[in-house]
Scaffold this active site. Structure first.
Site, PDB file in Angstrom:
ATOM      1  N   ASP A  77       0.832  -1.208   0.000  1.00 56.56           N
ATOM      2  CA  ASP A  77       0.000   0.000   0.000  1.00 56.56           C
ATOM      3  C   ASP A  77       0.869   1.261   0.000  1.00 56.56           C
ATOM      4  O   ASP A  77       1.881   1.327   0.704  1.00 56.56           O
ATOM      5  CB  ASP A  77      -0.883  -0.046   1.264  1.00 56.56           C
TER       6      ASP A  77
ATOM      7  N   HIS B 152      -8.172   9.809   4.210  1.00 53.81           N
ATOM      8  CA  HIS B 152      -7.651   8.829   5.164  1.00 53.81           C
ATOM      9  C   HIS B 152      -7.963   9.301   6.584  1.00 53.81           C
ATOM     10  O   HIS B 152      -8.071  10.486   6.835  1.00 53.81           O
ATOM     11  CB  HIS B 152      -6.142   8.691   4.995  1.00 53.81           C
TER      12      HIS B 152
ATOM     13  N   GLY C  90     -11.798   4.270   3.087  1.00 58.31           N
ATOM     14  CA  GLY C  90     -13.098   3.607   3.154  1.00 58.31           C
ATOM     15  C   GLY C  90     -13.703   3.574   4.556  1.00 58.31           C
ATOM     16  O   GLY C  90     -14.911   3.385   4.711  1.00 58.31           O
ATOM     17  N   SER C  91     -12.861   3.789   5.580  1.00 60.57           N
ATOM     18  CA  SER C  91     -13.369   3.741   6.956  1.00 60.57           C
ATOM     19  C   SER C  91     -14.310   4.904   7.215  1.00 60.57           C
ATOM     20  O   SER C  91     -13.973   6.048   6.939  1.00 60.57           O
ATOM     21  CB  SER C  91     -12.206   3.827   7.957  1.00 60.57           C
TER      22      SER C  91
ATOM     23  N   ASN D 279     -10.217  -0.012   0.359  1.00 56.96           N
ATOM     24  CA  ASN D 279      -9.204  -0.086   1.403  1.00 56.96           C
ATOM     25  C   ASN D 279      -9.815   0.247   2.757  1.00 56.96           C
ATOM     26  O   ASN D 279     -10.514   1.248   2.887  1.00 56.96           O
ATOM     27  CB  ASN D 279      -8.092   0.932   1.127  1.00 56.96           C
TER      28      ASN D 279
ATOM     29  N   ASP E 156      -8.587   0.537   6.824  1.00 55.38           N
ATOM     30  CA  ASP E 156      -7.511   0.480   7.813  1.00 55.38           C
ATOM     31  C   ASP E 156      -7.983   1.055   9.154  1.00 55.38           C
ATOM     32  O   ASP E 156      -8.065   0.338  10.146  1.00 55.38           O
ATOM     33  CB  ASP E 156      -6.282   1.244   7.289  1.00 55.38           C
ATOM     34  N   THR E 157      -8.338   2.343   9.150  1.00 56.80           N
ATOM     35  CA  THR E 157      -8.661   3.029  10.407  1.00 56.80           C
ATOM     36  C   THR E 157      -9.692   2.272  11.247  1.00 56.80           C
ATOM     37  O   THR E 157      -9.481   2.041  12.445  1.00 56.80           O
ATOM     38  CB  THR E 157      -9.187   4.446  10.113  1.00 56.80           C
TER      39      THR E 157
HETATM   40 ZN    ZN Z   1      -4.846   5.025   0.956  1.00 56.11          ZN
END
Ligand code: ZN
Length: 293
Positions: free
Chosen positions: A82, A180, A210-211, A230, A232-233
């Site tokens: 990433d 992000h 996406g979070s 994606n 993550d968070t």
């Molecule tokens: Zn990213």
């Protein structure tokens, strides 16, 4: 533990109208959380390795740990690099056996971004490794920007087409109203723009940040051509919340295995929810069949 090229995994998602969840893993327990969730839902899955993890542990160590964890599972997996900002690291990841890489040249001039992305695509093509590029800027949460300023960041159809024509990327991250990190106000995705870009470039699109995007918008984004989301968070939040809750019940415990397991269980639940939202559940068998054909 069948490893699948990102190119093939994303093509399957497009053909079957779902999006692949690209989940960031940070340690052994978080990669197990992703794999447990994918196994339970029989979903293909991308495991993302990001720059912070690489800077902390080294790319070879992380890949080796994840490989060892994956051995116990029988679902299609793609290991993705990433937000890589330099070509040397792309080469290093490919040497380590990654199945998909992202070159993020969005901070560079458009010429330099095109140049290095094209080089990455050439390498990816020769080795059947999926390559993601990025055009436009997906920032951190940009709450201090006005609506006009936010609109100006949205990738145009012309920018996207020029970039795809010049580079040949397999999938493309565009700026479409996400950021992000943690949102303080609800994001509003540029869904029509996504649909136009998909139509004109005929290239699968990637949703970063996406979070925290409302589920309904995520579904519409997938209909508009997003084939990789994606996350993550939200996963890190769940992991930490699981550990905090564990300490509420066991305030003096220091059994690391139990503490980390509480984080894993909480994170797994969120991955299951995302897989169901993205529509990738029960797609593992069909992808594997295609792969083995
Ligand atoms: Zn990213």
């Amino acid at each position: 533990m069948p490893y699948i090229s990102g190119k093939q995994m994303i093509a399957h998602a497009v053909a079957n109208k779902y999006a692949v969840g690209a989940f960031s893993a940070h340690n052994l327990e978080s990669v197990q959380a992703i794999l447990d969730a994918a196994n339970e839902t029989q979903s293909p899955v991308m495991i993302q390795i990001g720059q912070r993890v690489i800077n902390t542990h080294g790319i070879e160590v992380v890949k080796a740990v994840f490989d060892a964890a994956i051995l116990r599972y029988d679902i299609p997996v793609c290991i993705h690099l990433d937000h890589c900002h330099n070509y040397d690291q792309i080469a290093q990841a490919i040497r380590c056996g990654f199945d998909s890489v992202m070159f993020d040249g969005s901070q560079l001039s458009i010429e330099d971004n095109i140049h290095i992305t094209r080089q990455t695509v050439q390498l990816g093509k020769a080795l059947n490794i999926g390559v993601e590029g990025e055009i436009g800027k997906i920032g951190g949460t940009e709450d201090d920007l006005s609506v006009d300023e936010k609109d100006a960041l949205i990738t145009t159809v012309e920018e996207a087409k020029h970039f795809v024509d010049q580079t040949g990327v397999d999938y493309l991250a565009v700026s479409c109203g996400t950021a992000h990190g943690v949102y303080t106000q609800e994001p509003k995705l540029a869904l029509e723009r996504l649909a136009e870009i998909t139509q004109v470039t005929a290239t699968p699109l990637v949703l970063h940040g996406g979070s925290g995007v409302p589920d309904q918008q995520v579904r519409h984004a997938i209909e508009a051509g997003i084939a990789k989301v994606n996350v993550d968070t939200e996963l890190r939040q769940a992991f930490v919340a699981g550990i905090k809750e564990y300490f509420e019940h066991h305030p003096t415990d220091n059994t690391l295995a139990f503490i980390m397991d509480a984080g894993k269980v909480a994170m797994k639940q969120v991955v299951v929810e995302k897989i169901n939202l993205f529509g990738s559940a029960h797609q593992a068998a069909s992808l594997l069949q295609e792969y083995q054909a």
